[in-house]
Design a protein around this motif. Structure first.
Motif, PDB file in Angstrom:
ATOM      1  N   SER A 106      -3.685  45.360  19.587  1.00 13.90           N
ATOM      2  CA  SER A 106      -4.364  44.685  19.332  1.00 13.90           C
ATOM      3  C   SER A 106      -5.183  45.198  18.285  1.00 13.90           C
ATOM      4  N   GLY A 107      -6.468  44.763  17.730  1.00 12.85           N
ATOM      5  CA  GLY A 107      -6.730  44.992  16.794  1.00 12.85           C
ATOM      6  C   GLY A 107      -8.631  45.303  17.078  1.00 12.85           C
ATOM      7  N   TYR A 121       1.822  58.022  21.116  1.00 11.71           N
ATOM      8  CA  TYR A 121       1.355  56.995  21.202  1.00 11.71           C
ATOM      9  C   TYR A 121       1.026  55.859  20.085  1.00 11.71           C
ATOM     10  N   GLY A 122       0.261  55.138  19.297  1.00 15.01           N
ATOM     11  CA  GLY A 122      -0.152  53.780  18.275  1.00 15.01           C
ATOM     12  C   GLY A 122      -0.530  52.936  18.443  1.00 15.01           C
ATOM     13  N   VAL A 123      -0.726  51.945  17.393  1.00 14.49           N
ATOM     14  CA  VAL A 123      -0.919  50.747  17.321  1.00 14.49           C
ATOM     15  C   VAL A 123      -0.267  49.620  16.284  1.00 14.49           C
ATOM     16  N   LEU A 124       0.296  48.951  16.742  1.00 13.46           N
ATOM     17  CA  LEU A 124       1.262  48.082  16.113  1.00 13.46           C
ATOM     18  C   LEU A 124       0.649  46.927  15.775  1.00 13.46           C
ATOM     19  N   TYR A 125      -0.743  46.391  14.793  1.00 14.14           N
ATOM     20  CA  TYR A 125      -1.299  45.502  15.082  1.00 14.14           C
ATOM     21  C   TYR A 125      -1.344  44.386  13.776  1.00 14.14           C
ATOM     22  N   PRO A 126      -0.748  43.125  14.298  1.00 15.24           N
ATOM     23  CA  PRO A 126      -0.218  41.532  13.422  1.00 15.24           C
ATOM     24  C   PRO A 126      -1.859  41.519  13.169  1.00 15.24           C
ATOM     25  N   LEU A 127      -2.293  41.095  11.810  1.00 14.94           N
ATOM     26  CA  LEU A 127      -2.983  40.089  10.919  1.00 14.94           C
ATOM     27  C   LEU A 127      -3.817  39.070  10.733  1.00 14.94           C
ATOM     28  N   GLN A 128      -2.764  38.268  11.675  1.00 18.77           N
ATOM     29  CA  GLN A 128      -2.718  36.878  11.644  1.00 18.77           C
ATOM     30  C   GLN A 128      -2.689  36.552  12.977  1.00 18.77           C
ATOM     31  N   THR A 129      -3.077  34.847  13.169  1.00 13.28           N
ATOM     32  CA  THR A 129      -3.496  33.993  13.865  1.00 13.28           C
ATOM     33  C   THR A 129      -1.526  33.760  14.820  1.00 13.28           C
ATOM     34  N   LEU A 130      -1.707  33.631  15.968  1.00 10.51           N
ATOM     35  CA  LEU A 130      -0.125  33.833  16.839  1.00 10.51           C
ATOM     36  C   LEU A 130      -0.216  32.817  17.455  1.00 10.51           C
ATOM     37  N   SER A 131       0.321  31.586  17.527  1.00  5.15           N
ATOM     38  CA  SER A 131       0.278  30.529  18.503  1.00  5.15           C
ATOM     39  C   SER A 131       2.208  31.081  19.029  1.00  5.15           C
ATOM     40  N   ARG A 132       2.497  30.859  20.070  1.00  5.42           N
ATOM     41  CA  ARG A 132       3.680  31.237  20.630  1.00  5.42           C
ATOM     42  C   ARG A 132       4.666  29.839  19.811  1.00  5.42           C
ATOM     43  N   LEU A 176     -11.151  48.215  14.070  1.00  3.53           N
ATOM     44  CA  LEU A 176     -12.305  46.545  14.465  1.00  3.53           C
ATOM     45  C   LEU A 176     -12.586  46.322  13.636  1.00  3.53           C
ATOM     46  N   ILE A 177     -13.483  46.954  12.407  1.00  6.80           N
ATOM     47  CA  ILE A 177     -13.938  46.327  11.235  1.00  6.80           C
ATOM     48  C   ILE A 177     -12.470  45.297  10.961  1.00  6.80           C
ATOM     49  N   ILE A 178     -11.494  45.534  10.778  1.00  7.85           N
ATOM     50  CA  ILE A 178     -11.111  44.490   9.464  1.00  7.85           C
ATOM     51  C   ILE A 178     -10.565  42.756  10.622  1.00  7.85           C
ATOM     52  N   HIS A 179     -11.043  43.473  12.326  1.00  4.81           N
ATOM     53  CA  HIS A 179     -10.680  42.824  12.876  1.00  4.81           C
ATOM     54  C   HIS A 179     -12.397  42.083  12.702  1.00  4.81           C
ATOM     55  N   LEU A 180     -13.033  42.249  13.091  1.00  9.15           N
ATOM     56  CA  LEU A 180     -14.024  41.315  13.238  1.00  9.15           C
ATOM     57  C   LEU A 180     -14.467  40.708  12.086  1.00  9.15           C
ATOM     58  N   ALA A 181     -13.977  41.030  11.260  1.00  5.36           N
ATOM     59  CA  ALA A 181     -13.324  40.128   9.776  1.00  5.36           C
ATOM     60  C   ALA A 181     -12.577  38.553  10.250  1.00  5.36           C
ATOM     61  N   ALA A 182     -11.454  39.476  10.587  1.00  4.57           N
ATOM     62  CA  ALA A 182     -10.828  37.790  10.967  1.00  4.57           C
ATOM     63  C   ALA A 182     -11.763  36.971  11.943  1.00  4.57           C
TER      64      ALA A 182
END
Lengths: 272, 272
Positions: A106-107, A121-132, A176-182
């Motif tokens: 999650s972003g 634990y950690g985070v793996l967030y792809p900065l992209q809009t994805l559709s199956r 979270l800031i990058i996610h907001l910009a996205a």
């Protein structure tokens, strides 16, 4: 196909074959697991609350599918939770016996959602809009990663590097800031085009007419920047045209409000 | 180079060489006259209030440059007025002695701005965002055209067809609607990306990080439509994430208002 066969057929960039469990079978789970599989990693199991999506994805990545928590292997290198943000904390507790590095994708969600539940634990967030339904190359997509320790961070970085050449460390507040910009860059600009299409559809005009404009809009942003790319009546203070546009929107008070508000912001942006 | 030389070097599609006067030397004038010239038409003269831009453009299209109204040839096939909307009516009266078909290039301005001033007039509107500094192929750009009579409409259609394969007749009210849609599709979506860039810049984060997202955003719109392409927290009713985003915007009350308003509209759009 055995693990060895896969590994010999594919390239593992910067990491050895990892054993991975997918929790979730939606857009992000599908994209990430397809690419990890293509890079020679072993997707052991796909869990999903509903059997259909789990089976569909598992079939593609040579994994076992299950909807039963107790059937998920209790040891793996990575458990990747790719489910709606609001479900992550609750779902993680259901898998409290599983050993491995837990990642969410999650972003907007802090890494600390896993704190106290798992040692690593950690985070793996792809900065992209994805559709199956739309497979997408991920090799140039920024992956923002984070880990609960230096060692975990390195392992997550390695895993992400086997998918993309653009892996960057980002702590939870930065992500979270990058996610907001996205959200502005993708969700909100997409909605502006949705309104444009509605305006044309109401008059039985072709929405495809805007395609060359859309193509240039976004090429221009990456070429000269959004500030330099700005044109239009608000940017050139053309109040006559703006009045005529607003008149056309009188049956859509919400769009009229948006038009007025954004135009005022564009006028102000000239002075920045 | 003589007219014959130009015509023999270039292709005139669907029309013979026309003699053209450009009133204006800005973005639209530059793009249109470059393409008309490349197609073998004769740009006789470029007029602009300030000599610099007129000379620069005239040099590129083999025309005479002037800032003096009385020096503009009083007879030509087309006079193309590519100046700000608000200046068109006033400027046209200054050239009342000139004979030819008068065209403006505005999306928002009625053709009737020329009524009573000239016997033949019309509109040649390229549906594209144009910047002088960035030459752009116009061959696939929709040109919306209109004429004061059937004969004039045909002549404007022919002229536009020598630039683009996508020429469509549109009366002034229809053109205004399409222009309004273009404002949402280009100006407003561009502003959303501008805000995204500002959010990143304030934190010293790289705006280039969003490039792959932007590229996919607009490819996806033309592939599946803006309605189908919509993702994000508002679209999936993720109020927790929206609350966190809004908290980040507390120093930008305008952006916070936009965020809240557009998110509500996106939520509603799911029910359409």
């Amino acid at each position: 196909m055995t693990k060895t066969n896969i590994a010999s057929k594919n390239q593992i960039i910067g990491s050895e074959t990892k054993h991975i469990i997918l929790i979730g079978a939606g857009n992000v789970a599908t994209h990430i697991s397809r690419h990890l599989y293509a890079q020679g990693h072993k997707i052991e199991c796909v869990w999903s609350r509903t059997p259909g999506p789990a089976r569909a994805l598992a079939g593609v990545v040579g994994a076992k599918a299950t909807s039963t928590v107790s059937e998920v292997p209790q040891k793996a290198d990575f458990y990747i939770l790719a489910i709606p943000d609001g479900a992550v904390a609750g779902m993680a507790t259901e898998f409290a016996d599983c050993q491995g590095i837990w990642l969410h994708t999650s972003g907007a969600l802090s890494m600390d959602v896993f704190k106290g539940l798992f040692p690593e634990y950690g985070v793996l967030y792809p900065l992209q809009t994805l559709s199956r339904a739309h497979p997408l190359p991920l090799g140039h997509i920024p992956f923002l990663v984070e880990g609960s320790s230096v060692e975990v961070s390195e392992k997550v970085h390695d895993l992400a590097s086997s998918i993309s050449e653009r892996v960057e460390a980002a702590d939870s507040p930065t992500r979270l800031i990058i996610h907001l910009a996205a959200v502005f860059a993708n969700n909100f600009s997409n909605h502006m085009v949705h309104i444009a299409h509605q305006i044309l559809k109401e008059q039985n005009l072709s929405v495809a007419m805007l395609d060359p404009l859309l193509e240039e809009t976004f090429q221009k942003i990456t070429r000269v920047g959004a500030r330099e790319a700005q044109t239009g009546p608000a940017f050139r203070d053309d109040h006559e045209t703006m009045k005529r546009h607003i008149e056309l929107l009188k049956n859509h008070p919400e769009w009229e409000k948006l038009y007025t508000f954004i135009s005022r912001e564009i006028e102000k942006s000239r002075e920045e």
